[in-house]
Design an enzyme around this catalytic site. Sequence first.
Site, short mmCIF file in Angstrom:
data_model
loop_
_atom_site.label_atom_id
_atom_site.label_comp_id
_atom_site.label_asym_id
_atom_site.label_seq_id
_atom_site.Cartn_x
_atom_site.Cartn_y
_atom_site.Cartn_z
N GLY A 10 0.83 -1.21 0.00
CA GLY A 10 0.00 0.00 0.00
C GLY A 10 0.86 1.25 0.00
CE LYS A 34 -6.56 -2.10 -4.64
NZ LYS A 34 -7.68 -3.01 -4.30
CG PHE A 114 -12.54 18.34 12.26
CD1 PHE A 114 -12.42 19.39 11.36
CD2 PHE A 114 -12.64 17.06 11.74
CE1 PHE A 114 -12.40 19.16 9.99
CE2 PHE A 114 -12.63 16.82 10.38
CZ PHE A 114 -12.51 17.88 9.49
CD1 TRP A 152 4.15 -4.43 -9.90
CD2 TRP A 152 4.72 -6.43 -9.06
NE1 TRP A 152 5.29 -4.84 -10.56
CE2 TRP A 152 5.66 -6.07 -10.06
CE3 TRP A 152 4.89 -7.64 -8.39
CZ2 TRP A 152 6.74 -6.89 -10.40
CZ3 TRP A 152 5.96 -8.46 -8.72
CH2 TRP A 152 6.87 -8.09 -9.72
CG ASP A 208 -7.19 -5.37 -1.70
OD1 ASP A 208 -8.43 -5.31 -1.65
OD2 ASP A 208 -6.55 -5.09 -2.72
CD GLN A 227 -16.34 7.91 11.43
OE1 GLN A 227 -15.47 8.32 10.68
NE2 GLN A 227 -16.31 8.13 12.74
CG HIS A 229 -18.52 11.82 6.91
ND1 HIS A 229 -19.23 12.99 6.73
CD2 HIS A 229 -17.25 12.19 7.25
CE1 HIS A 229 -18.43 14.02 6.94
NE2 HIS A 229 -17.22 13.56 7.26
CG LEU A 239 -16.09 13.43 2.70
CD1 LEU A 239 -16.95 12.92 3.83
CD2 LEU A 239 -14.62 13.15 2.98
CD GLU A 242 -16.30 16.06 11.65
OE1 GLU A 242 -15.79 16.34 12.75
OE2 GLU A 242 -16.57 14.90 11.30
NE ARG A 273 -16.13 12.54 10.83
CZ ARG A 273 -15.06 12.36 10.06
NH1 ARG A 273 -14.63 11.13 9.80
NH2 ARG A 273 -14.43 13.39 9.54
CG HIS A 337 -16.03 8.58 6.00
ND1 HIS A 337 -15.60 9.10 4.81
CD2 HIS A 337 -15.26 9.13 6.97
CE1 HIS A 337 -14.60 9.95 5.03
NE2 HIS A 337 -14.36 9.97 6.33
CE1 TYR A 338 -10.10 5.70 8.73
CE2 TYR A 338 -10.99 4.64 10.68
CZ TYR A 338 -9.91 5.08 9.94
OH TYR A 338 -8.63 4.93 10.43
NE ARG A 372 -11.53 8.04 10.93
CZ ARG A 372 -11.74 9.19 10.27
NH1 ARG A 372 -11.24 10.32 10.73
NH2 ARG A 372 -12.47 9.21 9.17
N GLY A 374 -13.15 12.90 13.62
CA GLY A 374 -12.70 13.44 12.35
C GLY A 374 -11.30 14.04 12.51
#
Length: 558
Positions: A10, A34, A114, A152, A208, A227, A229, A239, A242, A273, A337-338, A372, A374
């Site tokens: 990643g 990838k 936030f 890859w 993945d 989550q 959002h 999105l 926030e 959130r 969202h998450y 979480r 924001g």
Amino acid sequence: MFEHDVLVIGAGLAGLRAALAANQAGADAAVITKVHPVRSHSNAAQGGINAALTDRGDTWEEHAFETVKGSDYLGDQDAIEVLCSEAGRAIIEQEHYGVIFSRDENGRLGTRNFGGQQRARTFFVADFTGQAMLHVMYEQLVKSGTRVYEEWFVTSLIVEDGRCQGVIAMDMMSGQLHVIKSGAVILAAGGLGRLYEPTTNALICTGDGMALAYRAGAPLMDMEMVQYHPTTLKSNGVLITEAARGEGAHLINANGERFMEKYAPNMMELASRDVVSRAEQTEINEGRGVDGCVLLDLRHLGREKIHERLQYINEVSMDFLGIDLAEQPVPVRPGMHYQMGGVKTDVDGATPLPGLYAAGECACVSVHGGNRLGANSLLDTIVFGRRSGEAAAIYSRETARADIPESRLSVDEDHIKELLGRQDNGDTPAAIRLELGTTMNDYVAVFRTVEGMQTALEKIRGLNERYGTVPVQDKGKVFNTNLIATLELGFMLECAETIVVSALERKESRGAHFMTEFPQRDDEKWLKHIMVSQSADGPKLDYVPVTITQWEPQVRSY
């Protein structure tokens, strides 16, 4: 056969920061991705990154408490203390790397408010903070000379002698599989948003890293904590940051009422959130919505402020809906969202599988717990990306490597041959993927019921059976995106099952997990993490206590 000391899967912010840290610690590190690194989903983070800088009269302890409270007391407090105490250093480091943070009228680094936080401690680059940071981190990676295996696709982790020793990966340009040996592997493969439709997440966010770890024997944790959002566009899930509410935007219902007054009288639109998303969904469910949405009103902020600080979302609103935020409210609704859960790690990114580390959204340190805050996600990527890179470099230096038999490659080759050899039966990976996404959004969303989640589990297992025979129409080798999408779908179905099984197990409401039959938080029975591991009989559940250092659970209100 390729070989490195540390291999990072990643190339988003967590992956790039981990690779740099491993290199700086003296390891030969490489990144495998990838997509081109600057197409990573870290690009999409808009609003900012949290840190308590002492010159503002702020303290990391205050940031930590609000993160603990935001997590609905499911976050591990030792990990949250690391996150928040190292945040100031991380922000300054990012500025020194070259991130052009927005400034205040005195020329100092600017901050905005936030959700879930009493102070303005969110540093930002207009409303494209993630993109600005990602490009700068990629520049640093290029400068370091780190090898990047670009485009890859990792098909499996190599586990020999009980340790992760590398990966099997496909060079998408040729379609050929290769062994890449590594003293340590760091998963930084991002989230799993595409399990849901719609979602704010990019098409590449298919779980993945979590699925690779799960298949290799590493446990996942807090998977039920997904989550939603509060502000995404109805038409496509895009999105709306926030930061809009941080700059003073209001949420209003069909009657023109600022309805958050009822749900969070102190923090209003800047409650956490999960609280705001439930409030919106309640307004919609009770008939005070506007065509399945509520309205986000920025008109009172004025055109100049919108163009200076929120230009990107104004462009998004204009492009998709023809709405100028300075002139009329934009319809929004909660959207996936998450993923707060992920591969279980310690504060150095180490998983229970020796040699395997994880950082970023695919990891669960657990700094986010049930919800979480924001602007804590960008902080998570760079703090734990750095720590995992350093720890993996030390591990790879101190640990002997095993020989990897050539037969290990043939397992993945045979699987891909089997996929490509399937006969056309009228089904497609895209059809299964869409049905998975709508199932998750219908039954495992803001409000959950036992019956709905049982329905979801049955549907997912049915989709998994269909996956066992779904054909790959494109039989070619060069950039076979049809094959890649089919492999991704396998990862997605496994992740979806872990989410639903974990959610059915947690018989309470905490953070993003709200069960209609169990509407209260139950600290006596459920102040613990749910871990899920793969077994021959399907997902196997276990429990881990929440680490509490200095903040005992309290009633959570905003």
